[in-house]
Scaffold this motif. Sequence first.
Motif, short mmCIF file in Angstrom:
data_model
loop_
_atom_site.label_atom_id
_atom_site.label_comp_id
_atom_site.label_asym_id
_atom_site.label_seq_id
_atom_site.Cartn_x
_atom_site.Cartn_y
_atom_site.Cartn_z
N ALA A 210 -10.73 7.08 4.14
CA ALA A 210 -10.95 5.72 4.65
C ALA A 210 -10.43 4.68 3.67
O ALA A 210 -9.83 3.66 4.06
N LEU A 211 -10.65 4.91 2.38
CA LEU A 211 -10.20 3.97 1.35
C LEU A 211 -8.68 3.90 1.31
O LEU A 211 -8.10 2.80 1.29
N SER A 212 -8.02 5.04 1.32
CA SER A 212 -6.55 5.07 1.26
C SER A 212 -5.94 4.39 2.49
O SER A 212 -5.00 3.59 2.36
N ARG A 213 -6.48 4.71 3.64
CA ARG A 213 -5.98 4.09 4.87
C ARG A 213 -6.19 2.59 4.85
O ARG A 213 -5.31 1.80 5.22
N GLY A 214 -7.36 2.16 4.37
CA GLY A 214 -7.65 0.74 4.31
C GLY A 214 -6.74 -0.01 3.36
O GLY A 214 -6.28 -1.11 3.66
N ILE A 215 -6.46 0.59 2.20
CA ILE A 215 -5.56 -0.06 1.24
C ILE A 215 -4.15 -0.16 1.80
O ILE A 215 -3.49 -1.20 1.68
N ARG A 216 -3.66 0.92 2.42
CA ARG A 216 -2.31 0.87 3.01
C ARG A 216 -2.22 -0.25 4.05
O ARG A 216 -1.26 -1.03 4.06
N ASP A 217 -3.21 -0.33 4.91
CA ASP A 217 -3.20 -1.35 5.97
C ASP A 217 -3.28 -2.75 5.38
O ASP A 217 -2.60 -3.67 5.85
N GLU A 218 -4.10 -2.93 4.34
CA GLU A 218 -4.28 -4.26 3.77
C GLU A 218 -3.05 -4.70 2.99
O GLU A 218 -2.66 -5.88 3.05
N VAL A 219 -2.42 -3.80 2.27
CA VAL A 219 -1.16 -4.14 1.58
C VAL A 219 -0.12 -4.58 2.59
O VAL A 219 0.56 -5.61 2.42
N ALA A 220 0.02 -3.82 3.68
CA ALA A 220 1.01 -4.16 4.71
C ALA A 220 0.69 -5.50 5.35
O ALA A 220 1.60 -6.33 5.57
N ARG A 221 -0.56 -5.77 5.65
CA ARG A 221 -0.96 -7.03 6.30
C ARG A 221 -0.67 -8.22 5.39
O ARG A 221 -0.07 -9.22 5.82
N LEU A 222 -1.08 -8.12 4.13
CA LEU A 222 -0.94 -9.24 3.20
C LEU A 222 0.54 -9.47 2.84
O LEU A 222 0.98 -10.62 2.70
N GLU A 223 1.30 -8.39 2.67
CA GLU A 223 2.73 -8.57 2.36
C GLU A 223 3.45 -9.21 3.53
O GLU A 223 4.36 -10.04 3.33
N ALA A 224 3.08 -8.85 4.74
CA ALA A 224 3.70 -9.48 5.92
C ALA A 224 3.35 -10.96 5.96
O ALA A 224 4.20 -11.81 6.31
N GLU A 225 2.12 -11.28 5.63
CA GLU A 225 1.70 -12.69 5.60
C GLU A 225 2.44 -13.46 4.53
O GLU A 225 2.80 -14.62 4.73
N ALA A 226 2.67 -12.84 3.38
CA ALA A 226 3.40 -13.49 2.30
C ALA A 226 4.86 -13.71 2.66
O ALA A 226 5.51 -14.63 2.16
N GLN A 227 5.38 -12.86 3.53
CA GLN A 227 6.78 -12.95 3.95
C GLN A 227 6.99 -14.04 4.98
O GLN A 227 8.08 -14.60 5.12
N ALA A 228 5.93 -14.35 5.73
CA ALA A 228 6.04 -15.32 6.85
C ALA A 228 6.33 -16.72 6.36
O ALA A 228 5.96 -17.10 5.26
#
Length: 300
Positions: A282-300
């Motif tokens: 659960a931790l690994s999946r959560g970190i992967r999803d959160e990195v992807a979400r935040l990096e996409a937001e930073a790119q916007a």
Amino acid sequence: MDPNWDDMRVFLAVAREESLSSAGRLLKIDPATVGRRVSRLEAALKAPLFTKSPQGYVLTSAGERLFEHAQGAEEAMRAAAGAMEGATKSLSGQIRIGAPDGSANYLLPQVCAKISDSNPDLDIQILALPRIINLSRREADMAITVSAPTAGKLLVQKISDYKLHMVATADYLSRHVPIRSVGDLKGHRMIGYIPDMIFDRELDYLNDLGIDRVPLASNSVSVQLRQASLGTGVCIAHDFTLPFHPQLKKILTDQVSLTRSFHLVRHQGDQRNERLNRFAEALSRGIRDEVARLEAEAQA
């Protein structure tokens, strides 16, 4: 007299902490009781387990032999308890995660909150330290690292890549000479890690760019980003931190674009612990999803 498992737990704590008082704090018992438990175990085994030195309590050769077996017994107990708890629908008990400053501040709070929502009886502790977490001393149940360790009896799993870029505020950039290349950075005030406190070679970003002076330095990523957000200089930032610091803008993206990785590190003996396995997933999946979400937001 046979060895007592409670005394064995005390023995392990003293061996890891090298101090009766530190072991007592860990176990929530007074140092005098810790000393009596150690003496009782030594009497049961008919062998001295520690010698007292200026550095603290050091294992004797007999103590070192016992330590390996005691760790194995501890891991078996944890695996048994984890198998029973892991069979239930939700997780319970306490799990401690060791993590470097960046992930501890910008990823783990929201990831752990979601895990907690699904497991209301679970206590999650985040140990944020600007150094490598010592799993052999049971400072934590698992740790997030940037470099994958190659020594020790450890389980190592890559979680996710993440990106970093050079950043500064628009105000800072407007008040200083333009930055068109890496060479121009020598005319600017750099913000980064304290050079002699960089605990992982993968974090020595500025040295890799040929920058040998850091006028504003901290061992904390959060402090560095706070300083940069005030318009005081230029630093390298994880892309996943940028949504939390909207004042910071990426610069030199065509010349400075770094990729690093997070790894999840656990005790090898915990691979049979279903409770920790479920949490790690659960931790690994959560970190992967959160990195992807935040990096996409930073790119916007």
